[in-house]
Motif scaffolding. Sequence first.
Motif, mmCIF file in Angstrom:
data_model
loop_
_atom_site.group_PDB
_atom_site.id
_atom_site.type_symbol
_atom_site.label_atom_id
_atom_site.label_comp_id
_atom_site.label_asym_id
_atom_site.label_seq_id
_atom_site.Cartn_x
_atom_site.Cartn_y
_atom_site.Cartn_z
ATOM 1 N N LEU A 236 0.851 -1.185 0.000
ATOM 2 C CA LEU A 236 0.000 0.000 0.000
ATOM 3 C C LEU A 236 0.890 1.238 0.000
ATOM 4 O O LEU A 236 2.012 1.208 0.517
ATOM 5 C CB LEU A 236 -0.921 -0.009 1.227
ATOM 6 N N ALA A 281 -8.574 0.836 0.450
ATOM 7 C CA ALA A 281 -8.144 -0.560 0.414
ATOM 8 C C ALA A 281 -9.378 -1.430 0.687
ATOM 9 O O ALA A 281 -10.116 -1.186 1.643
ATOM 10 C CB ALA A 281 -7.070 -0.825 1.463
ATOM 11 N N GLN A 291 -13.024 0.267 -8.985
ATOM 12 C CA GLN A 291 -12.319 1.519 -9.254
ATOM 13 C C GLN A 291 -13.208 2.559 -9.922
ATOM 14 O O GLN A 291 -13.146 3.753 -9.593
ATOM 15 C CB GLN A 291 -11.088 1.251 -10.141
ATOM 16 N N TYR A 299 -7.343 -0.081 -3.994
ATOM 17 C CA TYR A 299 -6.442 -1.230 -3.933
ATOM 18 C C TYR A 299 -7.271 -2.449 -3.535
ATOM 19 O O TYR A 299 -7.730 -2.553 -2.396
ATOM 20 C CB TYR A 299 -5.312 -1.001 -2.926
#
Length: 424
Positions: A236, A281, A291, A299
């Motif tokens: 990350l 995340a 997305q 993520y």
Amino acid sequence: MRVLIVNTSEKTGGAAVAANRLKDALNNSGVKAKMLVRDKLTDDITVVGLSHPLRNQFYFLWERWCVFWYSHFSRKHLFEIDIANAGVDITQLPEFKEADIIHLSWINQGMLSLKGIRKILDSGKPVVWTMHDIWPATGICHITLNCQRYQSYCGNCRLLPNGGSSHDLSYRVLHHKKEILKRGNISFVTCSKWLEKEARKSAILSNQLIQTIPNPIDTHVFRPSDKRQARVRTKLPLDKKVILFASQRIDNVNKGISYLIDACHKMVAENPEMRDEVVIAVLGGHGEGLQDMFDFKVYELGYVNDTRQIVDIYNATDVFVLPSLSENLPNTIMEAMACGVPCVGFKVGGIPEEIDHKKNGYVAEYRNADDLARGLHWVLEEADYAELSASAVGKVQRNYSQRSVAMQYIEVYNEAMALKSFHL
């Protein structure tokens, strides 16, 4: 004292995680505890798997087929309904015979039938049943979503075609449960005070023993660690603020990701600079294609069942958000807080019992994406983050540690055995 904890799965689902942690907590506190499961996934010698997998699979499929038939062959609520018409008779197993206490956990989807539960009660052994949802108190549902029919006698069920009828499947299953409870005493335990309050309203549990004990967590495993190193291990970004959302299935409508999406739109609209400062995340399965729905970079971490990796993910994040529409006492919030991560969630179920508003996180108004956005912004940009983090860790250590929870359950077991001896 020998305790046999019965749960459908060893690892899959929140109830399985909680039951496994309780088993370990009891063993660490001098109790000989084993776990009996249909779906054994590890080589843990304290977990016993059922034999005859084909038979067990048949029980699962037969119950699903019956639900499918009662639903007029609609898949819409196929896994929201459990009727417990098929399952294993565990009373002949050596693990059952040697146990002093039979501790039922989440036993649905072909693990135990109502007939099997009746046999357990007829054996004369003390029974404790931890309610991870409302199913033991209703006819066929695990989540009531404000339906109050179980408080009188079910019927006209929202999950059945055309709203069911006055003496439909939900009515008949609830009646069957009531008849079973007449055969012996069960000591019911709920994981949250909210669920205890809901269970006491049930037409069949109003006169039963019910108390609240939270799920335990191993604070030696779930604990704060270096955030930078955790981000390196989880890949990350080092220079962003990370919002974590987690669910076994990301597309589970009940987990409320749509509210998180709306909240993130709201935050970016009011604070455009956050678009380049914050990322999302997502931990869990079926999270592909998110997305395009978020203003922030996403993520997708996928489904993870390695505990060390999960601890790293928590420690790599700045805030954990769970905008669920219905919850008992979610393990994920407890895990995040144990790692020093402030949490944001709706004011529903047991979430306000875990999150102390503006002390270790933020409790947003139910189904209010605007307030969810305010909570996320408050944690990330306004609050004393170090103070929030320390408060989160302290709350878990005081209330949810293995030792604390195990001692409470041992007291319940002793009371159940004393009550059984009194009736004999």
